[in-house]
Design a protein around this motif. Structure first.
Motif: not given
Length: 735
Positions: A397, A289-291, A393, A293, A297, A59
């Motif tokens: 999650q 949004h995913t932190n 991060r 997974e 990410d 990202k």
């Protein structure tokens, strides 16, 4: 290479000051060498490109990593070429790495110069070789000298790894690539001298080759064990090819294994964020949004962090969580993520959660809960790996999945419902002021010079209320125009952000900023270094406009707050230091005579480089200050950061207990230390606990720095009062 000249009427043979290239190799061997060199270079370039191309799958990063690129490169060059971070906490390691780095670079530059002469200057351009005379002599001397330092440096590395077996160099991520790196470098260094020695012996010791003092010595050794020029000539091609093939193999391995750190580490220093850790990355507000997974990410910089790790273990050796027996090892977290990413890319493993309970994920939840967010790992890292970005991060999650300890979730509920971490009615926030003999100004009702953010612990914790009252007493004694927010003050959100609850942090920030903007003041002063860091480094980066349409964010703030630093944000030690220096608090430096030591709070010292203000204040009271061995940037965390204050974790020894032991045993004053001085409410809480659990209650007292100063002010007032009474009595007697 020879020429002829006349001396006294006789023809004499003179040796040209140079050396033959591709001696005893022949045209076919030379062609084979160039073919292998071309293949090696292509492999190297493709491999490096492929490694960096992989980062594009990550990202985008939150920070501007490539702004002012020339300046960044210059800074990185300074850091890398001076080895300044290698000397941090390890002088021998710094010298060792400097020898290896500068020796390697010198040999690389020397080989490049030789290639330019052989392949471009003479063959391509048809010029006469410059590899002769004084240039050759200088070249040979420098190459032999720096090559010797290189071999010594690698030899020290081998001794530390295999002789001393330094603990921090060995862990479960050790593999063939670690041995390959250090042994291949050693063999390249030694092999170069072997080849040189064979050539010097085979050419019968040319006089000018004495300048190559190491190679000349090796040639003498060979001669001493019975080797003659013919034998050296016969052996030379095998030695030369062995050396060349090892060099090609090393270059091929650079993009594939640990030698890649020579490139990735420099890139990591170039793209460093100088505020990393002290400010955490924000997250997009969209629901998709995913932190953490899956591996992609992580941002491209976090992937670069993984590749830059050299497994040196410096981060692990200073980690208080690891030292306390918690399951966190910062190096292994970074390398676990790297190994998982590489195994996925190679198709060697199935996808699994990044962070999960019971070992079912790449990283265990208990490992991440162990982090104290003290930033010691980042400070110790010689290649600027930003551990806290990746750790946060994964914490986010865990928060998304509700995988946090119940005590942390209870703390979240307290903050959401009551506005503080204690869960007490917020209307009681200023009850600590009731025991004062004076009133504390309500900053909501009248302008003040200083808006004092008191914080949760000084407001609600009985032990820390004494800190708040002592600081109020100091401000009163200095006749400072200071006010507080009373029940409009809420928790600043520092630790909930570090535990992973980003949206609660944003809600607290917006609520507080709304209160700040309703007041008139010049300077924001904080009791707690955690609050100080957050207000100084994190609040100014929040774009509150983005939160305006969120129904959960019940505040009215537009745009950014204090983005250009219009409002000074200070810790109370900085403010009080200014007051003492300005004469508002005329302490003589003789009021108290305690023997004390001072603990640097992580968020004041390592995060924000404030070391002198607290020490100046301790000395201003007259106390005899003795430094602990681990002080300033090397200070040891109390264990309360990163949510540790609200977690009951299994530990072999609490960080606070180890720190108090250090104060009483390892300082110069030893058991004579009477008071352990802190400048952080969380530290005060953790050390009061460690004093009880560690059995130090009879040995040492924990005091807030503001309490020490308030006691000095009281002692001064008593002394001044006594002097005035004595003067009045003397005057009366004279009358």
């Amino acid at each position: 290479m020879t020429n002829f000249g006349l001396a006294g009427g006789e023809v004499v043979l003179q040796q040209e000051v140079t050396r033959p290239t591709f001696w005893q190799i022949g045209p076919v061997g030379e062609a084979m060498f160039y073919f292998l060199a071309a293949v090696t270079v292509v492999w190297f370039l493709w491999g490096v490109y492929d490694r960096f191309a992989r980062y594009s799958a990550g990202k985008p990063d939150h920070a501007a990593r490539l702004d002012d690129l020339p300046g960044r490169i210059a800074r990185a060059a300074k850091v890398v070429f001076t080895n300044e971070k290698q000397f941090n906490r390890d002088f021998v390691g710094g010298v060792m790495h400097a020898f290896i780095l500068w020796g390697f670079l010198t040999l690389l530059i020397g080989t490049t110069i030789l290639a330019i002469d052989m392949d471009i200057w003479t063959k391509l351009l048809g010029q006469e070789s410059f590899f002769t005379g004084a240039f050759y002599l200088s070249y040979s001397l420098v190459m032999d000298a720096m090559g010797l330092l290189f071999v010594v440096g690698v030899g020290v590395a081998l001794y530390r790894r295999y002789g001393l077996r330094m603990e921090r160099l060995w862990d479960r991520h050790n593999s063939w690539e670690d041995a390959f790196l250090v042994w291949s470098l050693f063999l390249l260094g030694v092999g170069g001298y072997v080849v040189e020695g064979l050539r010097i012996l085979g050419t019968e010791f040319p006089t000018h080759e004495t300048v190559s003092f190491v190679g000349y010595f090796v040639a003498l050794v060979f001669q001493g064990v019975g080797m003659n020029p013919e034998m050296a000539t016969f052996v030379y091609p095998a030695a030369w090819w062995s050396h060349a093939l090892l060099a090609f193999g090393f270059i091929v391995a650079v993009p594939m294994a640990k030698p890649f750190h020579m490139i990735s580490s420099f890139a990591n220093v170039v793209t460093n964020d100088d505020k990393a850790g002290k400010r955490l990355p924000g997250i997009p507000l969209d629901l998709d949004h995913t932190n953490a997974e899956d591996v992609d990410d992580f941002s491209w910089k976090e992937m670069l962090d993984q590749d830059a790790c050299t497994k040196c273990g410096r981060c692990s050796s200073v980690c208080p969580a690891k030292a306390s027996g918690r399951p966190l090892d910062p190096r292994n977290v970074i390398l676990d993520l790297k190994s998982y990413r590489e195994s996925l890319d190679a198709g060697e493993t199935d996808s699994k959660p990044i962070v999960a309970d019971g070992g079912s994920g790449v990283i265990d939840t208990e490992t991440m809960e162990s982090c104290m967010a003290c930033m010691a790992c980042m400070d110790a890292c010689p290649v600027d790996i930003e551990h806290l970005s990746s750790f946060t991060r994964m914490n986010r999650q865990m928060t998304d999945e509700g995988a946090l300890k119940p005590s942390i979730q209870d703390m979240f509920q307290n903050v959401m419902q009551k506005g503080n971490t204690f869960g007490d009615p917020n209307r009681k926030r200023a009850d600590w002021t009731e025991d004062l003999s004076f009133d504390v100004t309500d900053a909501r009702e009248e302008p003040v010079d200083y808006l004092w953010y008191v914080g949760d612990y000084p407001s609600f914790d009985d032990r820390n209320k004494a800190v708040a009252r002592s600081l109020a007493t100091i401000f009163e004694a200095a006749d400072v125009d200071v006010g507080i927010l009373y029940d409009d003050e809420v928790y600043d959100g520092n630790d909930v952000r570090r535990v992973g609850e980003e949206f609660l942090f944003l809600e607290q920030a917006g609520t507080l900023v709304e209160s700040f903007e309703a007041c008139e003041f010049d300077t924001l002063v904080c009791t707690d270094p955690h609050s100080y860091n957050t207000f100084k480094n994190e609040y100014p980066e929040i774009d509150f406009e983005e939160l305006a349409d969120d129904p959960m964010m019940e505040f009215d703030v537009e745009g950014f707050w204090n983005q250009r630093g219009e409002i000074d944000v200070l810790h109370y030690t900085q403010v009080v230091q200014e007051l003492v220096q300005a004469g508002n608090l005329p302490l003589s430096g003789t009021e108290l005579d305690y023997t004390v030591t001072y603990h640097d709070p992580c968020h004041l010292g390592r995060f924000n480089d404030e070391y002198e203000a607290p020490r100046d204040l301790v000395r201003a009271t007259g106390c005899d200050l003795h430094e602990m061995p681990r002080n300033r940037a090397n200070s040891y965390c109390c264990g309360g950061g990163g949510g540790g204050l609200w977690m009951d974790l299994e530990e072999e020894e609490k960080p606070s207990e180890e720190r108090l032991r250090e104060a009483l045993e390892d300082t110069e004053a030893g058991p004579a230390v009477e008071k352990f001085v802190v400048a952080c409410p969380m530290c005060l809480t953790m050390y009061e606990d460690g004093r009880k659990t560690g059995g130090f209650e009879e040995d040492i007292e924990i005091v807030g720095l503001s309490e020490l100063i308030a006691e000095a002010i009281e002692a001064r007032d008593v002394t001044v009062g006594s002097s005035e009474s004595a003067s009045e009595s003397a005057t009366t007697a004279d009358d």
